[in-house]
Design a protein around this motif. Sequence first.
Motif, PDB file in Angstrom:
ATOM      1  N   THR A  91       0.802  -1.227   0.000  1.00 32.54           N
ATOM      2  CA  THR A  91       0.000   0.000   0.000  1.00 32.54           C
ATOM      3  C   THR A  91       0.834   1.277   0.000  1.00 32.54           C
ATOM      4  OG1 THR A  91      -0.179  -0.308   2.403  1.00 32.54           O
ATOM      5  CG2 THR A  91      -2.045  -1.017   1.054  1.00 32.54           C
ATOM      6  N   SER A  92       2.014   1.239   0.639  1.00 31.88           N
ATOM      7  CA  SER A  92       2.865   2.424   0.678  1.00 31.88           C
ATOM      8  C   SER A  92       4.247   2.059   1.189  1.00 31.88           C
ATOM      9  CB  SER A  92       2.264   3.506   1.583  1.00 31.88           C
ATOM     10  OG  SER A  92       2.316   3.107   2.942  1.00 31.88           O
ATOM     11  N   VAL A  93       5.195   2.932   0.886  1.00 38.38           N
ATOM     12  CA  VAL A  93       6.550   2.756   1.420  1.00 38.38           C
ATOM     13  C   VAL A  93       6.524   2.867   2.941  1.00 38.38           C
ATOM     14  CG1 VAL A  93       8.866   3.755   1.490  1.00 38.38           C
ATOM     15  CG2 VAL A  93       7.655   3.571  -0.693  1.00 38.38           C
ATOM     16  N   TYR A  94       5.682   3.773   3.434  1.00 40.48           N
ATOM     17  CA  TYR A  94       5.559   3.945   4.889  1.00 40.48           C
ATOM     18  C   TYR A  94       5.154   2.626   5.557  1.00 40.48           C
ATOM     19  CZ  TYR A  94       3.733   5.462   9.409  1.00 40.48           C
ATOM     20  OH  TYR A  94       3.493   5.581  10.755  1.00 40.48           O
ATOM     21  N   ASP A  95       4.123   1.989   5.003  1.00 40.21           N
ATOM     22  CA  ASP A  95       3.670   0.711   5.566  1.00 40.21           C
ATOM     23  C   ASP A  95       4.773  -0.341   5.486  1.00 40.21           C
ATOM     24  OD1 ASP A  95       1.179   1.701   6.200  1.00 40.21           O
ATOM     25  OD2 ASP A  95       0.189   0.896   4.418  1.00 40.21           O
TER      26      ASP A  95
END
Length: 284
Positions: A91-95
Amino acid sequence: MKNTIVTLQKRKQNRQKITMLTAYDYTTAKLMDESGVDCLLVGDSLGMVMLGYDSTVSVTMDDMIHHSKAVARAARSAFVVTDLPFMSYHTSVYDAVLNAGRLIKEGQAQAVKLEGGQAFCEHIKMITQASIPVVAHIGLMPQSVLALGGYKVQGKDYQEAKNIVLDALAVEQAGAVAILLECVPADLAKIISELVSIPTIGIGAGVNCDGQVLVYQDMLSMYDGISSKFVKSFGSIGDQMKQAFKQYCQEVNKQQFPEAIHEFAIDNDIIEKLKLEFTVNKKG
């Protein structure tokens, strides 16, 4: 001595093969560790072989952390790699960074593995910048089995083969410490292993990878699922276990187990006193 990314890199440089097996529990991991297995992979394959799912896609972060902790407690020398499960990093680099951190902090892993090549280089780069080693998984990627149209060999035509080579070069550039190659032609895996400076671990990728990995239930003939061409049985442990379970049931039913040697004794005077006391109580 504890295996690390440094010792694994030296094995590649010295042309010494790396051994890896999946592990999901303390007891099995301890046996593997004591047997000299270099790396233990807490794979999301646990969804099928441990939890009974049809595929890996239902596995959660909590599942991975739970099993990773158990394996890590047993690994005195083996290097522990734990899979990021489906949708924990897509879903995202953050996740991706957050969940990779959970596997290291809560799951006690030494590295994380994620499926994907060029499309996930930014994820690999940022996880690596968080001081978390990343093993990249390319070729056949089980989490993408629906998009791939099933479990089949990857890289058999020129464009597919070229894309896998580009994936390998890209993930190395992004900072991956190793590459897992699944279900690719052996000659293609050989080219990749020679092109990259980081170790390659093969499963269905031929002998020229820097190391090999198998699901331990497959190599011990414990799992009744579909057996892949690349699996070799190193022992019929499943049959031995079923025979032992059947014998146990038979001996319990026939009162052959437990025997006197399995029992604990108590002074007969105590038993007689108890019999007398509770017999009197019942009559009253």
